[in-house]
Design a protein around this motif. Structure first.
Motif: not given
Lengths: 452, 460
Positions: B182-183, B206
């Motif tokens: 997600p980052s 994210s």
């Protein structure tokens, strides 16, 4: 989430103590579409057998079944580490069409000739149940070729529930029992059953028995060894902890070898003491055992009294929710929490049966919600409704509790510190206290009546 | 010695996988579906599959993972899973009320021949799908491909379910990020925004798999690509697909169904792959590469010049997923490091070819294998025969790291024993800085730990 409706079919799986003129619905397949926390037959067999450290455990199926069960349970070994490897036939389309027997046979051949294990377990998965490989025949062939037990574990994923997986595991163990020599087993001897040596708990318990003068023939299956299991029929008594998984084996052994069993629990002071005493009572011909047990219990409880008082003062009046795999553990947890001044407002299990739920009802305070095969929607709804401070569950429940802003203790596979025995009792109090009173809750938007 | 049972001699074993460097398709489909806003993934198979995937994703992301299951029983396996799925669809919309259900198959439902499109239209005919709600699906038998192909198939399922040909919006672009953290997805979105490119990313986990603590248990967190956006993907001017394995299929399908042209880029890990990605963005959009990104690039180069002495010549073993391993290998060679052993359980011969091309440019001949029996056992054997200075891969490297005292950087899926991956990207120039920090810390911590007293240095 808190306002979600419950499904009509699910209503009968939930009871509120007081209003129980009806029986709880349990021991049933999960409703399709439910976000259930349950697993499958294969999972049941795999978790029970896998701690046997000097056997190879071959998963016959596509890679996932092996990948997801690779060393996830933290069952420790004092010797070989074979059980921590992940062996799979990694079935592909070709075998799904033409059958996986050739591959299974070759894989077993390779494994046994390479590692020379004491035994091999072959776990069947969903796909094997569909394509119809004759796993039994292959196991038999390899067993006679290498002269070791090669056991076909009937764990086809969809053929029942996790409990049926436990049963398949028990049947597999039962095949081993009775094949070894019982020479030199003393009279005051037991098998410890349903203890998987998470965080070294089996070692703690074995040490108690050693101290009070009882010989342990085998541990099934924590830090397990094939040779010990093979001679387990030489013990005088079976001590069954995780009854959901091992009762069937205890019954089979009673029937065939006349070995009686008692159900015990090593969670919470009351139950640990009770367990040791009931074993000592069984061996009443030697009163020293009982004396030793008394001495041990006295010493251990005295040792932690002061520290426990501190935790009790912090925990008094808090409310807990419990959601566990087998219901028997819930009984101990309720008692153990009660001794800390914590009341249980929600208690549930994935696989409890009617008898379990009866006991659970008797044990619970009025108003407690009792729930079978819960889903996260129900759990969070009741946690909020009951203004719960603490949740005791497993991996899938943890982040939910954390999001809700309540304390949590993993009483399942992922615990890193022992929660069994006397020291486990202290660890348990410490862990729930630190989670409940963590300074982090000062920085979060906790709901009213929550952790702080 | 946790891995004491490994035999040093590499012998042929065609029928047996030991310590896999992959897992099965359905979990990939589940992760992809979690990247759609208001979507509940649904596993059409036995209960265990769903429980395992949820547990596994929960361990990696430390987030609640919601997914339904058809809970197959003996009956379903004989008579087919239609009744279970239709009942499941009904129950899911009644109790959880998602916008979308994303159904994926398993080995069981595939082998008994359940026909998802047919069952889903049956559910629609029977009025089990409320107005405005949607069911998408993907075929993901566990005995084909890996978690990566499962992810790719569900991304195709998203396209199939949402993308329709439409009047082109000249300044709208699609980004398919592949199975990244997600980052990383957030970082790719930032890059798009810094490049002033109006884009739709799908899937986008994210805000879903790295959600904040709010005091509430959100069944459907705020993040994820919205269905509104998804229905616009067919009108986009171009699709940027990151990674041939996880993203190309969907981009290709989108070009076929809605005539959206696409380019397949490597996931922007390291300098060269990020350079290429940005140049492609600039070429297609006509926008200039932002000075902000150029500044970051300079920072990466600066770190490398400062710390090159600790990196050059270091041998590295790495494993994971092909779309990550390719640019990562390239980055390592650019750092003057030596990729020595590379393994992925995901099949695809193009992988080995790409790796060899990258390495041969620097005169390196690594051990590389993908697909069946390309597993962590083989990796351990290779390392026993030719030791390395650094390990990069998922959590399963920790046994080797401990037994052989090799510095270890966790990267990929799954990471069960550390945090960070959900919050700090390894893509783009900023991601390159993080990778450098992780690698240097791992290497230099060992130097410090093992330096004799007289050789222990304050300044490094």
């Amino acid at each position: 989430m808190e306002n979600r409706t419950l499904l009509k079919e699910r209503e009968k799986h939930i009871l509120i103590k007081e209003s129980f003129n009806t029986e709880i619905n349990c021991d049933k397949p999960t409703l399709a579409g439910s976000v259930s926390q349950r697993a499958c037959v294969f999972c049941g067999s795999r978790v029970v057998l896998y701690p046997i450290a000097d056997a190879v455990h071959l998963v016959h199926g596509p890679i996932g079944c092996a990948a997801y069960t690779w060393d996830i349970r933290g069952s420790l070994s004092s010797g070989p580490e074979l059980h921590r490897l992940s062996f799979s036939t990694d079935l592909t389309e070709n075998e799904v069409i033409h059958g996986g027997e050739k591959k299974l046979s070759a894989a077993l051949d390779n494994l046994i000739s390479t590692y020379r294990p004491k035994a091999a377990f072959v776990y069947s998965t969903c796909i094997v149940g569909i394509i119809g490989d004759d796993v039994d025949a292959i196991c038999k062939k390899l067993s006679s070729r290498y002269g070791i037990p090669v056991i076909s574990v009937d764990s086809v994923g969809f053929q029942g529930t996790k409990k049926d997986g436990y049963a398949a595991a028990c049947n597999s163990l039962f095949k081993l029992i009775g094949t070894g020599s019982t020479a030199n087993i003393p009279k005051h001897s037991i098998n410890i059953m349903g203890e998987f040596n998470l965080a070294g708990e089996a070692w703690i318990i074995k040490e108690y028995y050693r101290k009070i003068g009882i010989h342990v023939v085998s541990t099934m299956t924590g830090d397990g060894r094939i040779e010990e299991i093979c001679r387990a029929h030489g013990a005088s008594l079976n001590i069954v902890q995780c009854s959901g998984s091992m009762m069937q084996l205890a019954r089979l052994m009673e029937e065939k070898y006349g070995i009686p069993y008692i159900r015990v629990s090593y969670f919470g002071l009351e139950d640990v003491a009770l367990s040791l005493y009931s074993v000592a009572d069984f061996f009443e011909d030697n009163p020293v055992i009982k004396q030793n047990a008394r001495q041990l219990v006295f010493e251990e409880i005295t040792k932690q009294q002061k520290e426990m008082e501190f935790y009790k003062s912090k925990l008094k009046g808090k409310k807990a929710a419990i959601y566990v795999g087998g219901a028997f553990k819930a009984f101990s947890l309720i008692k153990s929490l009660r001794s800390l001044g914590i009341s249980v407002v929600l208690a549930g299990s994935q696989t409890g049966n009617a008898e379990d739920y009866k006991t659970l009802r008797e044990l619970c305070d009025p108003g407690t919600i009792i729930i079978d095969d819960a889903n996260p929607a129900e759990l969070s709804k009741f946690i909020l409704q009951k203004k719960t401070d603490l949740f005791i569950g497993g991996v899938k429940e943890r982040p939910m509790a954390m999001k809700l802003g309540i304390g949590f203790c993993d009483h399942n596979h992922e615990r890193q510190i022992p929660l069994a025995g006397f020291e486990g009792n202290l660890n348990f109090a410490k862990e729930i206290c630190s989670s409940l009173l963590s300074p982090v809750w000062k920085f979060t938007k906790s709901r009213e009546g929550g952790a702080i | 010695m946790l891995l004491r049972h490994t035999k040093k001699e590499v012998a042929d074993r065609k029928a047996l996988t030991i310590n896999p460097a992959k897992t099965c398709q359905p979990i990939g489909a589940m992760y992809a579906a979690l990247g759609i806003n208001g979507c509940l993934p649904h596993s059409h198979g036995s209960q265990g599959c769903c429980a395992y995937h949820r547990s596994s994703l929960t361990r990696h992301y430390k987030e609640p993972v919601m997914a339904g299951t058809s809970s197959f029983t003996e009956g379903a396996s004989v008579f087919g899973g239609q009744a279970n799925l239709v009942q499941a669809i009904n129950n899911i919309f009644t109790i959880y009320n998602p916008e979308i259900i994303a159904v994926h198959t398993t080995c069981l439902s595939e082998t008994i021949g359940d026909d998802l499109p047919q069952i889903i239209s049956k559910a629609e005919e029977d009025g089990k799908v409320p107005e405005g709600k949607k069911i998408i699906y993907a075929s993901t038998p566990s005995y084909v491909g890996s978690h990566i192909t499962g992810f790719s198939n569900m991304v195709e399922g998203i396209v199939k379910g949402f993308a329709k040909p439409g009047i082109k919006i000249s300044d709208l672009y699609n980004v398919i990020p592949g199975w990244v953290e997600p980052s990383d997805m957030a970082e790719i979105k930032r890059i798009m925004s810094v490049m002033k490119i109006n884009s739709i990313m799908f899937p986008d986990t994210s805000g879903v798999m790295n959600a904040p603590q709010t005091g509430k248990h959100e069944f459907f967190p705020k993040g994820g690509t919205s269905s509104q956006d998804l229905s616009k993907t067919g009108s986009a001017a171009h699709t940027f697909a990151l990674g041939s394995w996880a993203s190309k299929g969907a981009a290709n399908l989108l070009s076929k169904t809605a005539q959206v042209p696409f380019s397949v880029c490597d996931i922007p890990i390291g300098l060269k792959a990020t350079d290429r990605f940005l140049m492609e963005l600039a070429r297609i959009s006509g926008n200039e590469i932002s000075s902000e990104l150029e500044f970051e690039r300079g920072q990466v180069a600066d770190i490398i010049t400062d710390m090159h002495q600790y990196l050059y010549g270091k041998k590295v073993a790495l494993w994971g997923d092909p779309d990550q391993l390719i640019p990562l290998t390239e980055f390592l060679t650019d750092l003057d490091m030596v990729p020595a052993h590379i393994v992925t359980g995901t099949p695809g011969k193009a992988f080995e070819k790409r790796i060899m091309e990258i390495c041969s440019e620097k005169g390196i001949t690594p051990n590389v294998k993908c697909g069946a029996q390309a597993d962590m056992y083989l990796m351990h054997q290779w390392i026993l025969n030719e030791p390395v200075d650094l390990l990069i891969g998922n959590t399963y490297g920790k046994y080797m790291s401990r037994d052989m005292n090799i510095p270890f950087v966790r990267h990929g899926f799954p990471i069960y024993d550390r945090i960070g991956h959900s919050y700090f990207p390894t893509v783009g120039y900023r991601g390159a800085m993080r990778l450098l920090e992780l690698m240097l810390s791992a290497i230099m911590n060992k130097l410090d730990r093992e330096a004799p007293e007289e050789g222990f240095e304050l300044v490094m």
